[in-house]
Design an enzyme around this catalytic site. Sequence first.
Site, PDB file in Angstrom:
ATOM      1  N   ARG A  21       0.809  -1.214   0.000  1.00  0.00           N
ATOM      2  CA  ARG A  21       0.000   0.000   0.000  1.00  0.00           C
ATOM      3  C   ARG A  21       0.838   1.258   0.000  1.00  0.00           C
ATOM      4  O   ARG A  21       1.801   1.370   0.756  1.00  0.00           O
ATOM      5  CB  ARG A  21      -0.925   0.003   1.223  1.00  0.00           C
ATOM      6  CG  ARG A  21      -1.994  -1.044   1.100  1.00  0.00           C
ATOM      7  CD  ARG A  21      -2.836  -1.144   2.331  1.00  0.00           C
ATOM      8  NE  ARG A  21      -4.036  -1.930   2.010  1.00  0.00           N
ATOM      9  CZ  ARG A  21      -4.934  -2.313   2.883  1.00  0.00           C
ATOM     10  NH1 ARG A  21      -4.803  -1.975   4.147  1.00  0.00           N
ATOM     11  NH2 ARG A  21      -5.981  -3.006   2.507  1.00  0.00           N
ATOM     12  N   SER A 136     -22.628 -14.486  12.045  1.00  0.00           N
ATOM     13  CA  SER A 136     -21.961 -13.317  11.499  1.00  0.00           C
ATOM     14  C   SER A 136     -22.042 -13.321   9.969  1.00  0.00           C
ATOM     15  O   SER A 136     -21.778 -14.341   9.327  1.00  0.00           O
ATOM     16  CB  SER A 136     -20.496 -13.364  11.981  1.00  0.00           C
ATOM     17  OG  SER A 136     -19.754 -12.283  11.502  1.00  0.00           O
ATOM     18  N   SER A 188     -19.859  -1.300   2.614  1.00  0.00           N
ATOM     19  CA  SER A 188     -19.274  -0.119   1.978  1.00  0.00           C
ATOM     20  C   SER A 188     -18.503  -0.395   0.701  1.00  0.00           C
ATOM     21  O   SER A 188     -18.208   0.522  -0.043  1.00  0.00           O
ATOM     22  CB  SER A 188     -18.347   0.580   2.956  1.00  0.00           C
ATOM     23  OG  SER A 188     -17.158  -0.157   3.089  1.00  0.00           O
ATOM     24  N   HIS A 216     -21.600   3.099   7.746  1.00  0.00           N
ATOM     25  CA  HIS A 216     -21.707   3.767   6.438  1.00  0.00           C
ATOM     26  C   HIS A 216     -23.095   4.319   6.172  1.00  0.00           C
ATOM     27  O   HIS A 216     -23.418   4.660   5.028  1.00  0.00           O
ATOM     28  CB  HIS A 216     -21.273   2.819   5.323  1.00  0.00           C
ATOM     29  CG  HIS A 216     -19.816   2.526   5.394  1.00  0.00           C
ATOM     30  ND1 HIS A 216     -18.859   3.371   4.871  1.00  0.00           N
ATOM     31  CD2 HIS A 216     -19.143   1.524   6.009  1.00  0.00           C
ATOM     32  CE1 HIS A 216     -17.662   2.882   5.129  1.00  0.00           C
ATOM     33  NE2 HIS A 216     -17.801   1.773   5.824  1.00  0.00           N
ATOM     34  N   THR A 244     -20.014   5.272  13.686  1.00  0.00           N
ATOM     35  CA  THR A 244     -18.771   6.017  13.783  1.00  0.00           C
ATOM     36  C   THR A 244     -19.053   7.511  13.721  1.00  0.00           C
ATOM     37  O   THR A 244     -20.058   7.939  13.160  1.00  0.00           O
ATOM     38  CB  THR A 244     -17.798   5.637  12.639  1.00  0.00           C
ATOM     39  OG1 THR A 244     -16.557   6.319  12.850  1.00  0.00           O
ATOM     40  CG2 THR A 244     -18.331   6.047  11.274  1.00  0.00           C
ATOM     41  N   LYS A 247     -16.985   9.200   9.752  1.00  0.00           N
ATOM     42  CA  LYS A 247     -17.348   9.194   8.339  1.00  0.00           C
ATOM     43  C   LYS A 247     -18.318  10.357   8.078  1.00  0.00           C
ATOM     44  O   LYS A 247     -17.875  11.496   8.010  1.00  0.00           O
ATOM     45  CB  LYS A 247     -17.798   7.794   7.924  1.00  0.00           C
ATOM     46  CG  LYS A 247     -16.549   6.876   7.883  1.00  0.00           C
ATOM     47  CD  LYS A 247     -16.774   5.398   7.785  1.00  0.00           C
ATOM     48  CE  LYS A 247     -15.431   4.662   7.881  1.00  0.00           C
ATOM     49  NZ  LYS A 247     -15.534   3.223   8.009  1.00  0.00           N
ATOM     50  N   THR A 276      -8.262   2.969  28.293  1.00  0.00           N
ATOM     51  CA  THR A 276      -7.744   3.903  27.294  1.00  0.00           C
ATOM     52  C   THR A 276      -8.298   5.297  27.580  1.00  0.00           C
ATOM     53  O   THR A 276      -9.372   5.441  28.170  1.00  0.00           O
ATOM     54  CB  THR A 276      -8.106   3.423  25.869  1.00  0.00           C
ATOM     55  OG1 THR A 276      -7.418   4.219  24.914  1.00  0.00           O
ATOM     56  CG2 THR A 276      -9.594   3.508  25.597  1.00  0.00           C
ATOM     57  N   THR A 277      -7.557   6.299  27.170  1.00  0.00           N
ATOM     58  CA  THR A 277      -7.950   7.682  27.439  1.00  0.00           C
ATOM     59  C   THR A 277      -9.213   8.059  26.665  1.00  0.00           C
ATOM     60  O   THR A 277      -9.390   7.647  25.514  1.00  0.00           O
ATOM     61  CB  THR A 277      -6.787   8.624  27.066  1.00  0.00           C
ATOM     62  OG1 THR A 277      -5.666   8.266  27.873  1.00  0.00           O
ATOM     63  CG2 THR A 277      -7.138  10.078  27.313  1.00  0.00           C
ATOM     64  N   THR A 362      -9.031  -6.142   1.252  1.00  0.00           N
ATOM     65  CA  THR A 362     -10.245  -5.364   1.521  1.00  0.00           C
ATOM     66  C   THR A 362     -11.415  -5.928   0.723  1.00  0.00           C
ATOM     67  O   THR A 362     -12.553  -5.965   1.207  1.00  0.00           O
ATOM     68  CB  THR A 362     -10.009  -3.875   1.185  1.00  0.00           C
ATOM     69  OG1 THR A 362      -8.849  -3.438   1.889  1.00  0.00           O
ATOM     70  CG2 THR A 362     -11.185  -3.018   1.577  1.00  0.00           C
TER      71      THR A 362
END
Length: 409
Positions: A21, A136, A188, A216, A244, A247, A276-277, A362
């Site tokens: 990549r 799934s 997506s 998405h 999320t 996006k 985690t913070t 992907t």
Amino acid sequence: MDYSKFFRAALNRLHDERRYRVFADLERIAGRFPHAVWHSPKGPRNVVIWCSNDYLGMGQHPKVVGAMVETATRVGTGAGGTRNIAGTHHPLVQLEQELADLHGKQASLLFTSGYVSNQTGISTIAKLIPDCLILSDALNHNSMIEGVRQAGCERQIFRHNDMAHLEELLIAAGPDRPKLIACESLYSMDGDVAPLAKICDLAEKYGAMTYVDEVHAVGMYGPRGGGIAERDGVMHRIDVLEGTLAKAFGCLGGYIAGSAEIIDSVRSYAPGFIFTTALPPAICSAATAAIRHLKASNWERERHQDRAARVKAILNAAGLPVMSNETHIVPLFVGDPEKCKQASDMLLEEHGIYIQPINYPTVAKGTERLRITPSPYHDDGLVDRLAEALLQVWDRLGLPLKQQSLAAE
Ligand SMILES: *Cc1c(COP(=O)(O)O)cnc(C)c1O
């Protein structure tokens, strides 16, 4: 021991498989989306971005930028701690309320990314259900696959969006076994949509819980941007909705929304949440501004759909191999990793058009593609220039166009 040889070999494998990549070094210009500067090896160049997941351009919206700057100026940059130790700040609490309201749920929980929300959300939920069986979808995102894997319980994969197969697995599991169905609402890479109402029917009939990734779709579908589940009127029938802020909402962070008990349990047990913070206040305020704006404004959603339809129509008319779907994603079939990369390079270097190639892993090998994501700000002129550039590239690389009869459809 020569350790570096292991890494050289690993990188060589990627080069050999044509899937090493290369990242484009971009500098976006607030207020000029989708125009940006590409810091090319030969110096800075103006380009048009055609593959951003800032689907609605909210990352440059004055209200969103304004909220971020105002909050950072008022309260500073970092959260200063984990959620448990000094990191739960007011903009974050307000954002969680905003998200619960968006999805019509009792509560929501923020994570540092959508990836983390799936990984730690799915695994924690499944671990809290004794003898849970996870069902799934075959095309679930890597973050969901990792969540399922980390759950450590039994899992079965149903063929993508295949309701007969899902029903088969639900029946085979038996009525007494706890079952969690995990899927996305909008996939997506192909841009196709899950039959959420049917999934809810099956879940209710066979006593399964549902977990749906709306990454998405949030902001872009439904009268208030609640996603496909809101559009289809099934939000209240889904146990956990995941989304999320990175996006369509143009910021950073991920979340789950659900009943107060589920959310409180994940809050209390999920390592990826606890250790985690917390997200910074400025990001939370910016995300809240984006969500509030899109709850009230339909302009972005309507224009987004209009632009996607326009791009599909123009590319189809030109005979370019658009992979059809009913959403805002415009995948253009290439079917070869090397040519996909070359097409992307030519578009960028010769036409100032940036579309990252999408190769394995992907998408499946042999289905390599250019994934085009029109925004409300890609005007007719940009669409026409895109079609012309693609035709030139298709010609140069000897890539096939659709038959005239097909193109006319
Ligand atoms: C991008 C993506 C995620 C991860 O979201 P981030 O906020 O970018 O970490 C999760 N699920 C799907 C389907 C995605 O495409």
